[in-house]
Write a protein that holds these residues in place. Structure first.
Motif: not given
Length: 442
Positions: A198-215, A245-253
């Motif tokens: 569940e954690f891997v799925a959640n992290v993947s989902h949370e990272l995918r949105t900002p990474v997709t937007i940045i790309k 900034d959103r990615l940075h905050l997520l990784l820090e948390d």
């Protein structure tokens, strides 16, 4: 003639004496063998040697020593086996060919809730599992070797076990064959595996949105930079910066939460003023609120001063809770922070009068990545980890955290902190004096 009779009588008498001594020696030999003791041959004369009784005594002593040594070794082995079985966390069962329990170690007794003697009791009365009974048949038939996962229901809870077994053949052809089973409880491993997935799925989902937007925006800037206006480029760069900034905050948390959960994040406790942390929080949050309709109210017991806490982490607790209020508590007009002294601990509550949390969501808000309003949370840049971090920080301080809410009326987050400072006893005494009614006769 008389001389011959006399000699014959003497000879018979000697034979009777020797026979009596021989019977005594044989009796002592039998007793020595029964008692596992050495045989002491104290007979005088050469007659014992003549009849090889001395050699018999030596052999008896040798065999007695061997038997005594073998029995001690067997007792030692049995003691070691019993000690190992008693201390195994795995449940061990020995079942005969009629499914009757022959032996169950303490772990198996706890698992199957066995009380008293097991002899003659059938395993089906404790393990109502068709899977297990089928496994027993296959192992006895030599058709299965290895591990098999079986779910067993114990009361209101379900447990998953990894079970292996092996037939125990007896040397005695008249003795019944037996089967050994080892049950390893992997319920917790299954739960952790589910959490990991569940954690891997959640992290993947949370990272995918900002990474997709940045790309997407960065590809557009690279491919169409000649045709984009300065305003469009500035807007694209702002979008990229926001998601970085959103990615940075997520990784820090994520890093903070990971260290807290694995116990690698140390808590540096020191005497620090809790009211000062609360006042600094008020000063930092108030400028971000609507000056006309939102405010931060404080109600702090004047007896509360320095506590043994990690000031940086406790400040983060207050900050995370208040950030949740300012982001998600739609329509709130006030944030009420209370801190009151109870015997041996400080109870803190942070309350708002906003939209509240549905009862179906309330029990989940301290879980990682859980959001009540998922769309609004991502829109406002939340990571879904703030309250999970709050829970772990409070638990590291030896406190407890809880949430209370009525939908449409507001939410209250409460937590406790142990009062272990040097002034704790003085605060208790002062509190008791204040709470005692005054004596009218004084």
């Amino acid at each position: 003639m008389e001389v011959i009779v006399l000699l014959l009588a003497v000879w018979v008498l000697v034979l009777l004496v020797r026979l009596a001594r021989l019977r005594t020696l044989l009796r002592k030999s039998a007793e020595a063998i029964e008692d596992r003791k050495s045989l002491l041959l104290n007979e005088k004369g050469n007659w014992p040697k003549r009849y090889y009784l001395d050699r018999l005594a030596r052999e008896i002593n040798t065999l007695t020593d061997i038997r005594r040594h073998t029995e001690r070794r067997e007792e030692s082995y049995l003691h070691q086996i019993e000690t190992a079985l008693e201390n195994l966390i795995e449940a061990v069962l020995v079942v005969n060919d009629e499914n009757q329990l022959i032996m169950a170690n303490p772990a198996a007794r706890r698992l199957l809730r066995i009380e008293g003697r097991t002899e003659g009791k059938r395993v089906e009365s404790y393990l109502q599992s068709p899977q297990f009974l089928e496994l027993m048949k296959r192992i006895r038939a030599g058709e299965y070797s290895g591990f098999q996962e079986i779910d067993l229901v114990r009361g209101k809870s379900s447990h998953t076990f990894e079970i292996t077994g092996a037939p125990i053949s007896s040397i005695d052809p008249q003795a019944p064959d037996m089967t050994l089973f080892v049950l390893h409880d992997i319920t917790r491993l299954k739960v952790l595996e589910g959490i990991r997935k569940e954690f891997v799925a959640n992290v993947s989902h949370e990272l995918r949105t900002p990474v997709t937007i940045i790309k997407g925006y960065s590809d557009t800037l690279l491919e169409d930079q000649d045709t984009l206006s300065p305003e469009e480029m500035a807007r694209f760069l702002a979008k990229i910066q926001k998601n970085v900034d959103r990615l940075h905050l997520l990784l820090e948390d994520l890093l903070v939460l990971s260290r807290l959960e694995w116990g690698t994040e140390s808590v540096s406790k020191e005497p620090y003023s809790l009211p000062q942390i609360i006042r600094e929080l008020q000063e930092n949050i108030q400028p971000r609120l609507d000056a006309g309709g939102q405010r931060v109210l404080l109600d702090v017991d004047p007896m509360i001063d320095r506590l043994m806490i990690d000031p940086i982490k406790i400040s983060r607790v207050f900050q995370n809770v208040c950030d949740n209020i300012t982001r998600y508590a739609k329509g709130f007009t006030k944030i009420q922070i209370r801190a009151h002294f109870e015997d041996g601990r400080i109870r803190v509550s942070i309350e708002d009068d906003g939209c509240g949390i549905p009862s179906s969501d309330l029990s989940h808000i301290f879980e990682r990545f859980y959001r009540v309003d998922k769309g609004r949370s991502r829109e406002l840049g939340g990571t879904g980890l703030g309250l999970s971090i709050v829970k772990h920080i409070i638990q590291l301080h030896g406190g407890e955290v809880s949430a209370h809410s009525v939908e449409g009326e507001g939410t209250r987050i409460e937590f406790t902190l142990p009062d272990t400072s040097a002034e704790a006893d003085a605060r208790v005494s002062r509190k008791r004096r204040i709470s005692q009614p005054a004596d009218p006769n004084v």
